[in-house]
Motif scaffolding. Structure first.
Motif, PDB file in Angstrom:
ATOM      1  N   LYS A  85     -15.758  -9.525  29.939  1.00  0.00           N
ATOM      2  CA  LYS A  85     -16.555  -9.112  28.806  1.00  0.00           C
ATOM      3  C   LYS A  85     -16.975 -10.352  28.020  1.00  0.00           C
ATOM      4  O   LYS A  85     -16.163 -11.184  27.646  1.00  0.00           O
ATOM      5  CB  LYS A  85     -15.749  -8.170  27.908  1.00  0.00           C
ATOM      6  N   LYS A  86     -18.281 -10.453  27.802  1.00  0.00           N
ATOM      7  CA  LYS A  86     -18.800 -11.648  27.163  1.00  0.00           C
ATOM      8  C   LYS A  86     -18.680 -11.533  25.650  1.00  0.00           C
ATOM      9  O   LYS A  86     -18.894 -10.468  25.086  1.00  0.00           O
ATOM     10  CB  LYS A  86     -20.287 -11.782  27.538  1.00  0.00           C
ATOM     11  N   THR A  87     -18.295 -12.620  24.989  1.00  0.00           N
ATOM     12  CA  THR A  87     -18.396 -12.636  23.536  1.00  0.00           C
ATOM     13  C   THR A  87     -19.230 -13.854  23.144  1.00  0.00           C
ATOM     14  O   THR A  87     -19.329 -14.819  23.895  1.00  0.00           O
ATOM     15  CB  THR A  87     -17.014 -12.743  22.843  1.00  0.00           C
ATOM     16  N   LEU A  88     -19.807 -13.801  21.967  1.00  0.00           N
ATOM     17  CA  LEU A  88     -20.653 -14.904  21.527  1.00  0.00           C
ATOM     18  C   LEU A  88     -19.812 -15.940  20.804  1.00  0.00           C
ATOM     19  O   LEU A  88     -18.806 -15.598  20.173  1.00  0.00           O
ATOM     20  CB  LEU A  88     -21.743 -14.384  20.584  1.00  0.00           C
ATOM     21  N   LEU A 145     -28.640 -15.610  14.043  1.00  0.00           N
ATOM     22  CA  LEU A 145     -27.937 -14.335  14.219  1.00  0.00           C
ATOM     23  C   LEU A 145     -26.624 -14.341  13.437  1.00  0.00           C
ATOM     24  O   LEU A 145     -25.789 -15.226  13.618  1.00  0.00           O
ATOM     25  CB  LEU A 145     -27.671 -14.113  15.718  1.00  0.00           C
ATOM     26  N   ILE A 146     -26.482 -13.355  12.554  1.00  0.00           N
ATOM     27  CA  ILE A 146     -25.300 -13.252  11.688  1.00  0.00           C
ATOM     28  C   ILE A 146     -24.540 -11.972  12.041  1.00  0.00           C
ATOM     29  O   ILE A 146     -25.153 -10.917  12.215  1.00  0.00           O
ATOM     30  CB  ILE A 146     -25.735 -13.192  10.198  1.00  0.00           C
ATOM     31  N   ASP A 147     -23.214 -12.077  12.130  1.00  0.00           N
ATOM     32  CA  ASP A 147     -22.453 -10.885  12.528  1.00  0.00           C
ATOM     33  C   ASP A 147     -21.992 -10.071  11.322  1.00  0.00           C
ATOM     34  O   ASP A 147     -22.326 -10.372  10.176  1.00  0.00           O
ATOM     35  CB  ASP A 147     -21.300 -11.265  13.473  1.00  0.00           C
ATOM     36  N   LYS A 148     -21.237  -9.017  11.591  1.00  0.00           N
ATOM     37  CA  LYS A 148     -20.837  -8.102  10.514  1.00  0.00           C
ATOM     38  C   LYS A 148     -19.857  -8.735   9.538  1.00  0.00           C
ATOM     39  O   LYS A 148     -19.566  -8.174   8.495  1.00  0.00           O
ATOM     40  CB  LYS A 148     -20.240  -6.834  11.132  1.00  0.00           C
ATOM     41  N   LYS A 149     -19.315  -9.896   9.919  1.00  0.00           N
ATOM     42  CA  LYS A 149     -18.433 -10.604   9.001  1.00  0.00           C
ATOM     43  C   LYS A 149     -19.141 -11.816   8.400  1.00  0.00           C
ATOM     44  O   LYS A 149     -18.490 -12.780   7.988  1.00  0.00           O
ATOM     45  CB  LYS A 149     -17.180 -11.048   9.742  1.00  0.00           C
ATOM     46  N   LEU A 170     -31.884 -13.459  22.376  1.00  0.00           N
ATOM     47  CA  LEU A 170     -31.389 -12.964  21.084  1.00  0.00           C
ATOM     48  C   LEU A 170     -31.174 -11.451  21.139  1.00  0.00           C
ATOM     49  O   LEU A 170     -30.138 -10.943  20.713  1.00  0.00           O
ATOM     50  CB  LEU A 170     -32.382 -13.332  19.978  1.00  0.00           C
ATOM     51  N   ILE A 171     -32.155 -10.743  21.693  1.00  0.00           N
ATOM     52  CA  ILE A 171     -32.038  -9.283  21.770  1.00  0.00           C
ATOM     53  C   ILE A 171     -30.828  -8.888  22.622  1.00  0.00           C
ATOM     54  O   ILE A 171     -30.038  -8.012  22.250  1.00  0.00           O
ATOM     55  CB  ILE A 171     -33.354  -8.679  22.324  1.00  0.00           C
ATOM     56  N   ALA A 172     -30.638  -9.616  23.744  1.00  0.00           N
ATOM     57  CA  ALA A 172     -29.476  -9.343  24.597  1.00  0.00           C
ATOM     58  C   ALA A 172     -28.181  -9.649  23.844  1.00  0.00           C
ATOM     59  O   ALA A 172     -27.207  -8.888  23.919  1.00  0.00           O
ATOM     60  CB  ALA A 172     -29.563 -10.172  25.868  1.00  0.00           C
ATOM     61  N   ASP A 173     -28.180 -10.760  23.094  1.00  0.00           N
ATOM     62  CA  ASP A 173     -26.970 -11.153  22.366  1.00  0.00           C
ATOM     63  C   ASP A 173     -26.618 -10.171  21.246  1.00  0.00           C
ATOM     64  O   ASP A 173     -25.449  -9.951  20.949  1.00  0.00           O
ATOM     65  CB  ASP A 173     -27.124 -12.574  21.803  1.00  0.00           C
ATOM     66  N   ILE A 174     -27.639  -9.591  20.617  1.00  0.00           N
ATOM     67  CA  ILE A 174     -27.350  -8.591  19.573  1.00  0.00           C
ATOM     68  C   ILE A 174     -26.607  -7.409  20.199  1.00  0.00           C
ATOM     69  O   ILE A 174     -25.639  -6.899  19.649  1.00  0.00           O
ATOM     70  CB  ILE A 174     -28.652  -8.113  18.889  1.00  0.00           C
ATOM     71  N   LYS A 175     -27.047  -7.040  21.415  1.00  0.00           N
ATOM     72  CA  LYS A 175     -26.380  -5.927  22.102  1.00  0.00           C
ATOM     73  C   LYS A 175     -24.934  -6.286  22.441  1.00  0.00           C
ATOM     74  O   LYS A 175     -24.032  -5.472  22.272  1.00  0.00           O
ATOM     75  CB  LYS A 175     -27.164  -5.545  23.364  1.00  0.00           C
ATOM     76  N   THR A 176     -24.741  -7.537  22.902  1.00  0.00           N
ATOM     77  CA  THR A 176     -23.381  -8.003  23.192  1.00  0.00           C
ATOM     78  C   THR A 176     -22.533  -7.957  21.926  1.00  0.00           C
ATOM     79  O   THR A 176     -21.403  -7.476  21.927  1.00  0.00           O
ATOM     80  CB  THR A 176     -23.420  -9.459  23.709  1.00  0.00           C
ATOM     81  N   LEU A 177     -23.109  -8.463  20.849  1.00  0.00           N
ATOM     82  CA  LEU A 177     -22.387  -8.542  19.580  1.00  0.00           C
ATOM     83  C   LEU A 177     -21.998  -7.150  19.078  1.00  0.00           C
ATOM     84  O   LEU A 177     -20.887  -6.940  18.585  1.00  0.00           O
ATOM     85  CB  LEU A 177     -23.275  -9.261  18.559  1.00  0.00           C
TER      86      LEU A 177
END
Lengths: 143, 218
Positions: free
Chosen positions: B23-26, B179-183, B201-208
């Motif tokens: 599972k990929k994480t950013l 790209l900023i996460d929920k924290k 970026l769009i793919a990474d948002i989905k990963t995130l």
């Protein structure tokens, strides 16, 4: 018999020369067009594409598309002025009103001729070469 | 020799499979500070990551938007101005892809800060948003004090913006989408003028969105 052969050979040669001349004449124009068009495509990529888009599609209601052949035809004589000095005020493109501002580009007449040849023969438009001379004439009449 | 090549190919393939199944994480960007605490006699070290600090701006509807509105949201931030002749139209064209992908997703937002608040009033921003076909509350065009915007850009989002009268439009700025996460941590920066990077970026948002520490909104 011999005469006949010589005769038909010369007819063939004649036909070949004539078609040769004809095609080479045509390709002079073709070559000129291609030279303008391909230089114009480079100018387009560096000076216009950011706003008007890769396929001249524009950007929604912010930037008009370059696909309105009718507008381009009617305003053919003003296109050089638009590219050189920019454009503001209300225009109707493909039945949509735009009231935006295009900044001046500062291009030389030959670059304007190139890019206009490209634009008016791409994106579904087709109106032949716009020459350097034509552009210089049109620029003299800018308001 | 042939055998060796075969073996290498097998190893590569195997690794590729292994990589895919993980599972990929950013990554997390910005400064980090280790904090050592003693809890119940045990020493533990936590890492504090750089976050976007509190801010308060006005959106295109004239409503106030602050960091609390972004609690529990993933968002993409960029900097622009409405009269920008150079890269902004390209950035907006690409950001529209992000908008169209996530406009119905409650926990993903877009924030476009104007770096020319003097010209870009709320009314100007509203008109601009309308012309881009933006409705609802998933893409905010934000207006605030110029100093606040520049500080946020340079210190926090790590995007350089400076007034420059030698460049067309009077401002230079890099067209980065951050790209900023929920924290409120920085998880990526993408060149907003390049369609390929915006696709990433769009793919990474989905990963995130699927990372375990990015819980769905309460």
């Amino acid at each position: 018999m011999k005469l006949k052969i010589i005769g038909s050979i010369s007819i063939i040669l004649f036909v070949l020369t004539v078609t040769g001349m004809f095609t080479s004449c045509q390709s002079d124009e073709e070559i000129e067009f291609k030279r303008y068009y391909s230089s114009g495509s480079l100018v387009y990529q560096t000076k216009c594409q950011n706003c008007h888009g890769t396929h001249g599609e524009g950007l929604l209601r912010l930037i008009p598309p370059l696909t309105d052949s009718n507008y381009l035809k009617i305003n053919k004589k003003s296109l050089a002025c638009i590219v050189k000095y920019g454009l503001r005020g209300e225009i109707n493109i493909k039945n949509k009103i735009f009231q935006e501002k295009m900044p001046p580009t500062g291009l030389a007449p030959i670059e304007i001729a190139n890019v206009l040849t490209y634009v008016t023969n791409s994106f579904g438009n087709k109106s032949g070469t716009i020459t350097n001379q034509q552009v210089e004439e049109d620029l003299a009449g800018c308001k | 020799m042939k055998k060796l090549a075969g073996a290498i190919a097998v190893i590569l393939l195997w690794n590729a499979c292994k990589f895919n199944s993980e599972k990929k994480t950013l990554p997390i960007y910005g400064n980090r500070t280790p904090i050592t605490k003693v809890v119940n006699g045990q020493t533990t070290t936590d890492t504090i990551y750089q976050t976007i600090p509190a801010f308060k701006f006005i959106d295109q509807y004239g409503d106030s938007i602050n960091n609390k509105n972004l609690d529990g949201k993933i968002y993409v931030a960029d900097f622009f101005f409405t009269t920008c002749p150079s890269i902004c139209p390209i950035m907006q064209r690409n950001m529209l892809d992000v908008y169209n992908t996530f406009k119905n997703t409650n926990d993903v937002k877009i924030l476009s800060y104007t770096i020319d608040p003097k010209h870009d009033s709320v009314a100007v921003l509203k008109k601009y948003a309308d012309k881009l076909g933006i409705t609802g509350n998933s893409w905010w065009f934000l207006q605030g004090k110029k100093d606040d915007t520049y500080r946020l850009a340079e210190k926090n989002y790590l995007v350089a913006v400076k007034p420059d009268s030698t460049v067309a439009g009077g401002y230079i700025h890099q067209g980065y989408f951050v790209l900023i996460d929920k924290k409120s941590r920085i998880r990526g920066a993408y060149d907003g003028t390049k369609p390929d990077e915006v696709k990433q970026l769009i793919a990474d948002i989905k990963t995130l969105k699927s990372e375990p520490d990015q819980p769905a909104v309460k």
